[in-house]
Design an enzyme around this catalytic site. Structure first.
Site, short mmCIF file in Angstrom:
data_model
loop_
_atom_site.label_atom_id
_atom_site.label_comp_id
_atom_site.label_asym_id
_atom_site.label_seq_id
_atom_site.Cartn_x
_atom_site.Cartn_y
_atom_site.Cartn_z
N HIS A 71 -5.13 -45.01 -12.47
CA HIS A 71 -3.73 -44.55 -12.42
C HIS A 71 -3.18 -44.55 -10.99
O HIS A 71 -2.28 -45.30 -10.65
CB HIS A 71 -3.62 -43.12 -12.98
CG HIS A 71 -3.93 -42.99 -14.43
ND1 HIS A 71 -3.23 -43.66 -15.41
CD2 HIS A 71 -4.84 -42.23 -15.09
CE1 HIS A 71 -3.69 -43.33 -16.60
NE2 HIS A 71 -4.67 -42.47 -16.43
C1 BDR Z 1 -1.85 -38.85 -13.66
O1 BDR Z 1 -2.18 -37.51 -14.04
C2 BDR Z 1 -3.22 -37.02 -13.24
O2 BDR Z 1 -4.19 -36.41 -14.03
C3 BDR Z 1 -3.79 -38.20 -12.51
O3 BDR Z 1 -4.27 -37.83 -11.24
C4 BDR Z 1 -2.64 -39.16 -12.41
O4 BDR Z 1 -1.84 -38.89 -11.28
C5 BDR Z 1 -2.14 -39.78 -14.83
O5 BDR Z 1 -1.38 -39.44 -15.94
#
Ligand code: BDR
Ligand code: CA
Length: 323
Positions: A245
């Site tokens: 992500h």
């Molecule tokens: C996002 O949510 C967080 O848990 C992760 O770090 C990322 O930024 C993904 O949906």
């Protein structure tokens, strides 16, 4: 060379993004600003300082940011994804440094004013600090070079509700406020981040080539990989891998041509069962309610050359000496 301030809630995949920002030769990392999200802000701030120690960059400033969303109450931290400590329940030592005295919003506003047109803000947590920075200085969007946000999704289902991605869900009012301003903003959401997958064998190569930083990225990712593996098992897969992500937003700053984007007036739904849902209006029809009209255009990624993004991430981390 992108000069970057990274707004972050470390966070296992945030740590991967920080590693990339430090390792990439064309990125100058000016500072980290911290926010609640994957854990409470005291924990994410401690984690940011610890990560910089482990990655050999303790001189990079860390500014502590928001502990709570702008408007709504804070949701419980997702300890089932990132661990109680936000970093996969590893051994976290007392950091060698402390946060600077400025808040995250103050740091962002000062840096953007001192270096107008030069700084790219990359936000990989809830957008509370960015919204607070705009409230502090409404001219901020005209002073930064660009804003890159990991959050939301254009058409892929959400990851915390069928409609919402975690960062936007955690502070939808902040996200909607940020996209009400006119700045060169790009959203890197689940449509693309779920396509770029770090496999256990990739993380093993990082562990074996990137010294102490590589071992840390391996250790912290165990908990995260287990979380993803349990979800994949429900789909009948035995894969051990996780979505990239946050690092995808960093890769975008140096390799934008690997991403396909759409653009249009952008809203984030703030209330009700759709809270946190991103809506990029790519049609611009004369709708019966004016909620999208008069909003500036924001770009949002809908496609990605995932192998290229993954290769860029891996080669950057494995070619860098962190120690
Ligand atoms: C996002 O949510 C967080 O848990 C992760 O770090 C990322 O930024 C993904 O949906
Ligand atoms: Ca994050």
């Amino acid at each position: 060379m992108p000069k970057i301030i990274l707004d972050t809630d470390p966070g296992i995949d945030d740590a991967q993004a920080i590693a990339f920002a430090i390792a990439h030769p064309d990125i100058e990392l000016l500072g980290l600003t911290t926010v609640f999200g994957n854990a409470e802000v005291d924990i994410t701030t401690r984690n940011a300082l610890h990560i910089l120690d482990v990655f050999g960059q303790p001189q990079i400033p860390v500014a502590r940011g928001a502990s709570d969303p702008l408007t709504q109450a804070r949701y419980p931290a997702p300890d089932f994804v990132h661990g109680i400590d936000g970093l996969g329940n590893v051994d976290i030592k007392q950091p060698s440094t402390a946060p600077i005295s400025e808040s995250a919003a103050e740091f962002i506003v000062r840096m953007a004013s001192e270096q107008p047109g030069e700084i790219t803000l990359v936000a990989i947590g809830p957008l509370t600090n960015i919204a607070q920075a705009i409230n502090l200085d409404p001219t901020l969007p005209g002073k930064v070079k660009s804003l890159v946000v990991m959050g939301g999704s254009v058409s892929h289902p959400g990851n915390v509700t069928p409609l919402a991605e975690a960062n936007f869900f955690n502070d939808p009012h902040a996200a909607d406020l940020v996209f009400s301003h006119d700045w060169p903003a790009t959203i890197i959401g689940l449509d693309v981040t779920l396509q770029t997958v770090l496999r256990d064998q990739d993380l093993a190569i990082i562990r074996d080539t990137a010294g102490q930083a590589g071992q840390f990225l391996w250790d912290t990712s165990r908990f995260y990989i287990d979380f993803y593996a349990s979800r994949l098992a429900r789909l009948g897969s035995t894969d051990r891998s996780c979505a990239m992500h946050d690092a995808s937003a960093l890769v975008y700053t140096v390799l934008p041509e690997a991403f396909q984007v759409v653009s249009g007036p952008t809203r984030v739904i703030t209330d009700g069962i759709a809270a946190g849902q991103l809506s990029v209006d790519t049609q611009q029809e004369p709708y019966v309610i004016p909620a999208w009209s008069d909003r500036p255009h924001t770009s949002a990624a809908i496609g990605v050359a995932a192998p290229r993004v993954l290769d860029t991430f891996l080669s950057t981390i494995t070619n860098h000496s962190f120690d």
